[in-house]
Design an enzyme around this catalytic site. Structure first.
Site, mmCIF file in Angstrom:
data_model
loop_
_atom_site.group_PDB
_atom_site.id
_atom_site.type_symbol
_atom_site.label_atom_id
_atom_site.label_comp_id
_atom_site.label_asym_id
_atom_site.label_seq_id
_atom_site.Cartn_x
_atom_site.Cartn_y
_atom_site.Cartn_z
ATOM 1 N N SER A 228 0.848 -1.192 0.000
ATOM 2 C CA SER A 228 0.000 0.000 0.000
ATOM 3 C C SER A 228 0.884 1.244 0.000
ATOM 4 O O SER A 228 2.040 1.199 0.423
ATOM 5 C CB SER A 228 -0.882 -0.033 1.238
ATOM 6 O OG SER A 228 -1.158 1.268 1.679
ATOM 7 N N SER A 229 0.297 2.348 -0.454
ATOM 8 C CA SER A 229 1.081 3.589 -0.567
ATOM 9 C C SER A 229 1.512 4.135 0.800
ATOM 10 O O SER A 229 2.335 5.046 0.860
ATOM 11 C CB SER A 229 0.275 4.654 -1.314
ATOM 12 O OG SER A 229 -0.920 4.919 -0.635
ATOM 13 N N CYS A 230 0.986 3.571 1.901
ATOM 14 C CA CYS A 230 1.395 4.053 3.230
ATOM 15 C C CYS A 230 2.804 3.600 3.604
ATOM 16 O O CYS A 230 3.309 3.950 4.670
ATOM 17 C CB CYS A 230 0.399 3.635 4.301
ATOM 18 S SG CYS A 230 0.489 1.890 4.664
ATOM 19 N N TYR B 61 2.227 -1.745 10.110
ATOM 20 C CA TYR B 61 1.800 -2.323 8.822
ATOM 21 C C TYR B 61 2.811 -1.977 7.735
ATOM 22 O O TYR B 61 3.224 -2.837 6.947
ATOM 23 C CB TYR B 61 0.413 -1.778 8.468
ATOM 24 C CG TYR B 61 -0.093 -2.165 7.106
ATOM 25 C CD1 TYR B 61 -0.715 -3.391 6.894
ATOM 26 C CD2 TYR B 61 0.050 -1.298 6.021
ATOM 27 C CE1 TYR B 61 -1.189 -3.738 5.646
ATOM 28 C CE2 TYR B 61 -0.417 -1.646 4.763
ATOM 29 C CZ TYR B 61 -1.039 -2.863 4.580
ATOM 30 O OH TYR B 61 -1.505 -3.220 3.335
ATOM 31 N N LYS C 172 5.214 -4.405 5.345
ATOM 32 C CA LYS C 172 5.166 -4.382 3.871
ATOM 33 C C LYS C 172 6.527 -4.031 3.280
ATOM 34 O O LYS C 172 6.921 -4.584 2.239
ATOM 35 C CB LYS C 172 4.091 -3.401 3.390
ATOM 36 C CG LYS C 172 2.680 -3.875 3.689
ATOM 37 C CD LYS C 172 2.343 -5.105 2.865
ATOM 38 C CE LYS C 172 1.005 -5.715 3.217
ATOM 39 N NZ LYS C 172 0.695 -6.924 2.429
ATOM 40 N N HIS D 177 -11.707 0.779 6.541
ATOM 41 C CA HIS D 177 -11.192 1.986 5.879
ATOM 42 C C HIS D 177 -12.305 3.029 5.754
ATOM 43 O O HIS D 177 -13.482 2.723 5.868
ATOM 44 C CB HIS D 177 -10.647 1.625 4.494
ATOM 45 C CG HIS D 177 -9.358 0.866 4.549
ATOM 46 N ND1 HIS D 177 -9.278 -0.484 4.299
ATOM 47 C CD2 HIS D 177 -8.102 1.268 4.857
ATOM 48 C CE1 HIS D 177 -8.011 -0.878 4.435
ATOM 49 N NE2 HIS D 177 -7.282 0.157 4.782
HETATM 50 O O1 GFB Z 1 -9.007 4.586 5.157
HETATM 51 P P1 GFB Z 1 -8.439 5.228 6.362
HETATM 52 O O2 GFB Z 1 -8.902 4.755 7.669
HETATM 53 O O3 GFB Z 1 -6.871 5.076 6.419
HETATM 54 O O4 GFB Z 1 -8.736 6.803 6.217
HETATM 55 P P2 GFB Z 1 -5.601 5.914 5.916
HETATM 56 C C1 GFB Z 1 -8.454 7.646 7.268
HETATM 57 C C2 GFB Z 1 -8.769 9.092 6.919
HETATM 58 O O5 GFB Z 1 -10.173 9.247 6.751
HETATM 59 C C3 GFB Z 1 -8.383 9.973 8.083
HETATM 60 C C4 GFB Z 1 -10.713 10.056 7.805
HETATM 61 O O6 GFB Z 1 -8.062 11.273 7.630
HETATM 62 C C5 GFB Z 1 -9.660 9.973 8.916
HETATM 63 O O7 GFB Z 1 -9.726 11.099 9.808
HETATM 64 N N1 GFB Z 1 -12.030 9.535 8.205
HETATM 65 C C6 GFB Z 1 -13.184 10.252 8.260
HETATM 66 C C7 GFB Z 1 -12.319 8.263 8.551
HETATM 67 N N2 GFB Z 1 -14.197 9.502 8.686
HETATM 68 C C8 GFB Z 1 -13.696 8.248 8.864
HETATM 69 C C9 GFB Z 1 -14.299 7.019 9.272
HETATM 70 O O8 GFB Z 1 -15.469 6.908 9.567
HETATM 71 N N3 GFB Z 1 -13.467 5.932 9.295
HETATM 72 C C10 GFB Z 1 -12.152 5.984 8.962
HETATM 73 N N4 GFB Z 1 -11.428 4.856 8.973
HETATM 74 N N5 GFB Z 1 -11.552 7.151 8.613
HETATM 75 C C11 GFB Z 1 -4.670 3.531 5.952
HETATM 76 C C12 GFB Z 1 -3.549 2.824 6.657
HETATM 77 O O9 GFB Z 1 -4.463 4.845 6.163
HETATM 78 O O10 GFB Z 1 -4.666 3.357 4.558
HETATM 79 C C13 GFB Z 1 -3.345 1.466 6.160
HETATM 80 O O11 GFB Z 1 -3.779 2.887 8.040
HETATM 81 C C14 GFB Z 1 -3.397 1.364 4.658
HETATM 82 O O12 GFB Z 1 -2.172 0.954 6.657
HETATM 83 C C15 GFB Z 1 -4.596 2.075 4.110
HETATM 84 O O13 GFB Z 1 -2.229 1.902 4.110
HETATM 85 C C16 GFB Z 1 -4.656 2.078 2.614
HETATM 86 O O14 GFB Z 1 -5.681 6.259 4.471
HETATM 87 O O15 GFB Z 1 -5.306 7.025 6.843
#
Ligand code: GFB
Length: 317
Positions: free
Chosen positions: A109-111, A138, A142, A181
């Site tokens: 993943s891009s992270c 994570y 990776k 996510h």
């Molecule tokens: O998909 P996500 O959880 O992961 O998105 P990342 C997080 C972003 O969405 C943050 C906002 O800026 C959160 O504040 N957000 C808003 C929310 N509402 C919500 C919600 O209801 N749920 C969630 N989950 N987020 C992940 C990595 O990062 O991306 C993994 O942790 C992996 O390792 C994945 O790389 C692709 O994009 O931040």
């Protein structure tokens, strides 16, 4: 298309990415897919994994089995995100070498790229700075997988490639209310708010972070394209896959709100983390090989909402 009888093992074929790879391989006419559930082959167990590889001897391996989750899941279960991923990838990559598999494609993943990277992020920026703390375990797992593939290519002449997609979404996603996510979580939250007749929906953070979303079948299409055409010794061990199109979390929430038909307001919960503010990837390398994504975010979200409505009870986890 190459020989339709190539024996193709898709590790993680029931997940978001693995199920899309299975669909794309089947649609393109590949007939010899090897699919095993966790109960049949436990990939965290080295002996089971090795035995499976030595008896099946697949030609191609798509390594899409992984412990994945959103920002909250990553922060809450750092041990599992590091350990399970290390175990699965070590066992599969090592066994694929021992079974002399022709090609392996490892998904990350891009992270994995540094938090304060120049944007758009090129493959060569790997390991040039500190990682985003919410997903460091994570990302470290990776990165270890990428380095293992590179090491084997160098030392044993294998042809193993690591693919780093941007944020993924699509059918068969996980809709868990805390650990999933952002896209599936908001889709579920807006849908349930509409059903209950709520007047507002909570969105985590400030809404300002930017994310790049790629539809799972577009990623799968790119993975098969690479599997058919790549040679890690000329292409390098690492390749980004994305759309190069960014949206803010606020924009994403509004697209989901409209797709679901929720009429109320958004409310930002600033007690929740924003994570990385920006992580758009440079996709020049794969675009120059002739691959482009085909679905817009609006189109993809409509398809995902249909999948959610059909399977919602199965998907909530
Ligand atoms: O998909 P996500 O959880 O992961 O998105 P990342 C997080 C972003 O969405 C943050 C906002 O800026 C959160 O504040 N957000 C808003 C929310 N509402 C919500 C919600 O209801 N749920 C969630 N989950 N987020 C992940 C990595 O990062 O991306 C993994 O942790 C992996 O390792 C994945 O790389 C692709 O994009 O931040």
């Amino acid at each position: 298309m190459q020989n339709p009888n190539k024996k193709i093992y898709i590790a993680g074929h029931n997940g978001l990415v693995g199920s899309a790879i299975k669909k794309v391989c089947t649609n393109k006419g590949y007939k010899n897919l090897v699919l095993k559930t966790r109960n049949e082959v436990d990939l965290t167990d080295y002996n089971q994994t090795k035995e499976f590889f030595l008896s099946e001897k697949p030609d191609w391996v798509f390594l899409a089995a992984a412990k994945v989750g959103g920002i909250h899941g990553n922060s809450t279960y750092p041990t599992e995100f590091l350990l399970e991923n290390l175990k699965i990838q070590n066992n599969v990559i090592e066994s694929a070498r021992e079974a002399q598999c022709e090609k392996l494609l490892f998904l990350g993943s891009s992270c994995i790229y540094p938090k304060e990277c120049p944007q758009p992020i090129k493959e060569e920026f790997l390991l040039t700075g500190k990682l985003e703390p919410t997903n460091e375990p994570y990302a470290i797992a990776k990165i270890a997988g990428i380095k293992l593939c590179d090491a084997m290519n160098k030392q044993y002449g294998t042809n193993f490639l690591s693919v780093m997609p941007s944020n993924m979404y699509g059918p068969n996603d996980n809709y868990h209310s805390e650990n999933a996510h952002v896209l599936p979580m908001l889709l579920r939250r807006f849908h349930e708010a509409k059903e209950r007749g709520d007047t507002k929906v909570s969105v985590w953070g400030t809404g300002k972070p930017m994310r790049e979303f790629l539809y799972s079948e577009d990623l799968a299409d790119a993975c098969l394209y690479l599997m058919e055409n790549y040679n890690a010794s000329t292409l390098g061990g690492l390749i980004n896959i994305g759309t190069s199109k960014e949206v803010s979390i606020l924009e994403l929430a509004n697209i989901i709100k409209e797709t679901v038909g929720f009429k109320g307001k958004l409310e930002f919960d600033r007690s929740k983390p924003d994570g990385t503010m920006r992580k758009v990837i440079d996709t020049g390398k794969i675009n120059n090989l002739g691959w482009m994504p085909s679905r817009s975010l609006q189109e993809g979200i409509k398809l995902v909402y249909q999948d959610f409505l059909t399977n919602q009870e199965l998907r909530k986890g």
